[in-house]
Design an enzyme around this catalytic site. Structure first.
Site, PDB file in Angstrom:
ATOM      1  N   ARG A 149     -11.206   0.540  -8.556  1.00 37.84           N
ATOM      2  CA  ARG A 149     -10.406  -0.101  -9.606  1.00 37.84           C
ATOM      3  C   ARG A 149     -11.119  -0.003 -10.966  1.00 37.84           C
ATOM      4  O   ARG A 149     -10.565   0.514 -11.918  1.00 37.84           O
ATOM      5  CB  ARG A 149     -10.234  -1.567  -9.192  1.00 37.84           C
ATOM      6  CG  ARG A 149      -9.514  -2.452 -10.114  1.00 37.84           C
ATOM      7  CD  ARG A 149      -9.114  -3.718  -9.397  1.00 37.84           C
ATOM      8  NE  ARG A 149      -7.936  -3.492  -8.592  1.00 37.84           N
ATOM      9  CZ  ARG A 149      -6.694  -3.440  -9.092  1.00 37.84           C
ATOM     10  NH1 ARG A 149      -6.493  -3.598 -10.383  1.00 37.84           N
ATOM     11  NH2 ARG A 149      -5.668  -3.238  -8.315  1.00 37.84           N
TER      12      ARG A 149
ATOM     13  N   GLU B 129     -15.951  -9.406  -5.813  1.00 39.20           N
ATOM     14  CA  GLU B 129     -16.188 -10.059  -7.096  1.00 39.20           C
ATOM     15  C   GLU B 129     -15.384 -11.367  -7.252  1.00 39.20           C
ATOM     16  O   GLU B 129     -15.934 -12.403  -7.619  1.00 39.20           O
ATOM     17  CB  GLU B 129     -15.811  -9.056  -8.193  1.00 39.20           C
ATOM     18  CG  GLU B 129     -16.082  -9.505  -9.583  1.00 39.20           C
ATOM     19  CD  GLU B 129     -14.889  -9.197 -10.484  1.00 39.20           C
ATOM     20  OE1 GLU B 129     -14.008  -8.425 -10.077  1.00 39.20           O
ATOM     21  OE2 GLU B 129     -14.843  -9.786 -11.576  1.00 39.20           O
TER      22      GLU B 129
ATOM     23  N   ASP C 189     -15.667  -0.867  -2.910  1.00 38.56           N
ATOM     24  CA  ASP C 189     -15.877  -0.281  -4.242  1.00 38.56           C
ATOM     25  C   ASP C 189     -17.356  -0.179  -4.631  1.00 38.56           C
ATOM     26  O   ASP C 189     -17.689   0.550  -5.564  1.00 38.56           O
ATOM     27  CB  ASP C 189     -15.156  -1.118  -5.309  1.00 38.56           C
ATOM     28  CG  ASP C 189     -13.648  -1.044  -5.197  1.00 38.56           C
ATOM     29  OD1 ASP C 189     -13.150  -0.257  -4.367  1.00 38.56           O
ATOM     30  OD2 ASP C 189     -12.960  -1.781  -5.919  1.00 38.56           O
TER      31      ASP C 189
HETATM   32  O1  F6P Z   1     -11.514  -4.104  -4.199  1.00 31.27           O
HETATM   33  C1  F6P Z   1     -11.261  -3.302  -3.104  1.00 31.27           C
HETATM   34  C2  F6P Z   1      -9.960  -2.551  -3.278  1.00 31.27           C
HETATM   35  O2  F6P Z   1      -9.754  -1.771  -2.131  1.00 31.27           O
HETATM   36  C3  F6P Z   1      -9.869  -1.697  -4.543  1.00 31.27           C
HETATM   37  O3  F6P Z   1     -10.502  -0.450  -4.403  1.00 31.27           O
HETATM   38  C4  F6P Z   1      -8.379  -1.578  -4.721  1.00 31.27           C
HETATM   39  O4  F6P Z   1      -8.037  -1.355  -6.066  1.00 31.27           O
HETATM   40  C5  F6P Z   1      -7.890  -2.912  -4.280  1.00 31.27           C
HETATM   41  O5  F6P Z   1      -8.851  -3.441  -3.395  1.00 31.27           O
HETATM   42  C6  F6P Z   1      -6.545  -2.832  -3.598  1.00 31.27           C
HETATM   43  O6  F6P Z   1      -6.123  -4.117  -3.320  1.00 31.27           O
HETATM   44  P1  F6P Z   1      -4.829  -4.469  -2.457  1.00 31.27           P
HETATM   45  O7  F6P Z   1      -5.187  -4.231  -1.027  1.00 31.27           O
HETATM   46  O8  F6P Z   1      -4.571  -5.883  -2.746  1.00 31.27           O
HETATM   47  O9  F6P Z   1      -3.763  -3.528  -2.897  1.00 31.27           O
END
Ligand code: F6P
EC number: 2.7.1.11
Length: 341
Positions: free
Chosen positions: A171, A103, A127
């Protein structure tokens, strides 16, 4: 044609399959030149890129992560990129830019497109929450990993008469929790779309134990929240990328259930294991098709668009349409899984 490709945002199984597919279609079919920007939009802003030929993408189809590296972009830097969009096109001599991302990346892609960059987006996220596409690659892999984890946790939970609270990613949208929870036969699923009452979970566990089933597995999305007034659980701060820092619902809920039930309840946070490693066959195929169609769209001059899966077809949809709202789990999908809510 000279095509620039980059991967931005959280990594996702299948990114390398898209890069490989773009290079194969562009280089082998059209005799294009492809360059890969390193570490997402940061590479574009800092002029860090390398040539991608057939050799450079050899053997990466089944590899997780991204050979180009990834990063998230702060809003100020994105604004800077938009202001310099036309200079960047000239500097790098690119006729098309293919950003592969979720997104945030696609919102940035839309802004760059509005600022004059010839952009063809490719959606990715484990997601599966991007509207306009039925599926994103990476989701199938994440669901498979989470399902296998819960299958394994069931046997150990049963041996020790425990409640396992398994926190999966998700998320804003609970697609991973919904599908992995269903596939693994979790005894309850908690989604961000529907606040839950811990009292219902306590009742479910007690009923199971009363029937002689002395264990339970509860699948909870990281973005799930208890209904107001049902449990102590706060909202986290917002980080510099505009994301809420979660407080750890899996751990909080396991503690709450242990306190209320007087039975052992353990949290299991699956975390980034859902994003790492080799993509499933489904994700490799979807990612490869997206890459192929992105190059075709670039050659047709269809910019400001994104590849999308509709049914079994790949179509092009306006980036503007793709990033207006997230795709949440609808009520009818929750109803299908109602017995486990
Ligand atoms: O958007 C993909 C995702 O894996 C989400 O499910 C999760 O909340 C987020 O990215 C985690 O992000 P990071 O790797 O920056 O902690």
């Amino acid at each position: 044609m000279r095509i620039g490709v980059l991967t931005a945002g959280g990594d996702c199984p299948g990114l390398n399959a898209v890069i490989r597919s773009v290079v194969h279609r562009a280089v082998a079919h059209y005799s294009d030149e492809v360059i890969g920007f390193e570490d997402g939009y940061a590479g574009l802003l800092e002029g860090r890129y390398r040539a991608l030929d057939l050799n450079a993408v050899s053997g990466i189809l089944a590899r997780g992560g991204t050979i180009l590296g990834s990063s998230r972009l702060e809003r100020d830097r994105l604004r800077e990129a938009c202001e310099n969009a036309s200079d960047m096109v000239r500097e790098f001599g690119i006729d098309a830019l293919v950003p592969i991302g979720g997104e945030g990346t696609l919102t940035a892609a839309r802004m760059l497109s509005d600022a004059g960059l010839p952009v063809v987006g490719v959606p990715k996220t484990i997601d599966n929450d991007i509207s306009s596409t039925d599926r994103t690659f990476g989701f199938d892999t994440a669901v498979t990993v989470a399902t296998e984890a819960m299958d394994r946790l069931k046997t150990t939970a049963e041996s020790h008469q425990r409640v396992m609270v398994v926190e999966v990613m998700g998320r804003h949208a609970g697609w991973i929790a919904l599908e992995s929870g269903m596939a693994a036969g979790a005894h309850a699923i908690c989604l961000p779309e529907r606040p839950f009452d811990p009292a219902d979970l306590v009742k479910m566990v007690e009923e199971r134990f009363a029937r002689g089933k002395k264990f339970a597995v509860i699948c909870v999305a990281e973005g799930a929240h208890p209904a107001p007034g049902t449990m102590d659980y706060g909202h986290g701060e917002i980080d510099k990328y505009g994301h809420e820092r979660f407080q750890g619902i899996g751990t909080a809920l396991a503690h709450e259930l242990e306190r209320r039930l007087g039975k052992e309840a353990r949290p299991v946070i699956l975390g980034h294991v859902q994003r790492g490693g080799t993509p499933t066959a489904y994700d490799r195929v979807l990612a490869t098709r997206f890459g192929w169609h992105a190059v075709e769209a670039a050659h047709r001059g269809e910019f400001g668009m994104m590849t999308a899966l509709r049914g079994t077809d790949i179509v092009m949809v306006p980036l503007a349409e793709a990033v207006t709202e997230l795709k949440m789990v609808p009520k009818d999908r929750m109803d299908e899984a109602e017995s486990v809510f």
